[in-house]
Design a protein around this motif. Structure first.
Motif: not given
Length: 368
Positions: A298-307, A337-338
């Motif tokens: 389970x991918x929790x992301x908040x305004x993170x760069x692709x790197x 994203x899951x």
């Protein structure tokens, strides 16, 4: 099903065992796995096993095709049968004449050893080329292992994705491709198989074979475990028993099959009692079945760069990700994203800021 020797085997029995010969010649990848595990389970007989391998190597041509090698090897070993026939004929004559003779066990042992020496002599004098040994032994398989890592992802040539759990491995022939999809598993792995109705995907384990067309499922087959488990997420798989040839179970989504890791048949063979089908274990508050939580991210992301996202994916799935271009590295994403595979996660990210990714030598290369 391959019959393995009893614990009190003789060296001569190993040498004359066709499956053991193929193991020594490297003919069958399945033989390699079975015999390595069998040898590991007999540490007190390793000297005898090594001697058997040495004699088979002497009889082995190490030249030309493996079919020719086996043919020449069996030709030499055939002299053993001729030798034993002469002994039997002599014993029959003695019995007919009323002479009773008791042959001690050590005499029989020496007789078998003499038969092997006759075979060696036959090959030496009549086929001297068989004693030429090449220094380079042809590799017949490619192996991927997770080792101590919690996960390792492998992307095959046909597009199928395999995530190995800790201390797990797969072996596949060097000619594995979209038309020949076959591998051997030891340990636990999650499979997301590329659909191809014309070319089934086959997974071999010590006790069962699994055939699929295109699906996602989890297999737990550690050799030291008492049970093997196959958990189906979507699609359809057919699990074929090696213990009971001809018996198989077809699983439906959200089902799992548990089978005992034992090659010994019960007095009354009832495979349906041993091959137990049940539903996947699932918490009402968690949509992910417990059987595959080790691989789901389970991918929790908040305004993170692709790197940064790529680094997290790389650490979780155990596969190297390379990004070309500073502008691509700085693409920013937000969301949850899951997905069960890294490829599906990348495909979901592509929907916001498009980029391209390609798998080369089991690495993921991302570019604009």
């Amino acid at each position: 099903m391959i019959q393995m020797p009893n614990n009190d085997f003789y060296v001569e029995e190993l040498i004359c065992n066709e499956s053991f010969q193929e193991y020594c010649l490297g003919v069958s990848l399945e033989n390699q796995i079975l015999w390595r595990e069998w040898i590991a389970s007999h540490p007190d007989r390793r000297a005898d096993i090594a001697e058997a391998e040495r004699i088979v190597t002497i009889l082995n041509v190490r030249q030309g095709s493996r079919t020719a090698q086996l043919k020449a090897l069996r030709s030499g070993l055939k002299q053993k049968d001729n030798f034993q026939s002469l002994i039997s004929l002599k014993e029959e004559k003695e019995q007919a004449s009323g002479v009773k003779r008791i042959t001690p066990l050590w005499h029989l042992y020496l007789g078998s050893t003499a038969a092997i020496l006759i075979a060696v002599a036959f090959l030496y004098f009549y086929k001297p080329s068989l004693f030429y040994v090449e220094s380079k032994v042809e590799s017949i398989s490619v192996q991927f292992s997770s080792g101590k890592s919690p996960r390792k992802t492998i992307i095959l040539k046909d597009g199928s994705v395999i995530t190995l759990a800790k201390e797990s491995s797969i072996q596949l022939t060097e000619n594995f491709d979209s038309s020949k999809r076959e591998l051997w598993l030891t340990g636990e792995a999650f499979f997301d198989v590329k659909h191809d109705a014309a070319h089934p995907f086959v997974i071999h384990t010590v006790f069962n074979d699994i055939k699929v067309l295109g699906t996602s499922f989890n297999v737990k087959a550690y050799k030291n475990s008492g049970f093997m488990e196959t958990a189906l997420i979507q699609g359809s798989v057919r699990v074929e028993s090696k213990k009971y040839p001809g018996y198989f179970v077809v699983l439906k989504p959200n089902q799992k099959l548990i089978t005992p890791n034992s090659s010994e048949k019960a007095a009354v063979a009832k495979p349906a009692l041993e091959y137990r089908v049940s539903k996947l274990q699932q918490d009402p508050t968690d949509p992910v079945p417990q059987e595959i939580q080790w691989v789901r991210k389970r991918l929790d992301i908040d305004n993170l760069p692709l790197s940064v996202i790529a680094q997290r994916l790389q650490e979780w799935y155990g596969i190297e990700i390379i990004i070309s271009g500073e502008d691509v590295k700085n693409y920013r994403y937000s969301g949850v994203f899951e997905n069960e595979t890294i490829l599906k996660t990348l495909e979901a990210l592509q929907l916001s800021y498009p980029f391209q990714f390609k798998i080369e030598e089991n690495k993921i290369n991302i570019k604009k």
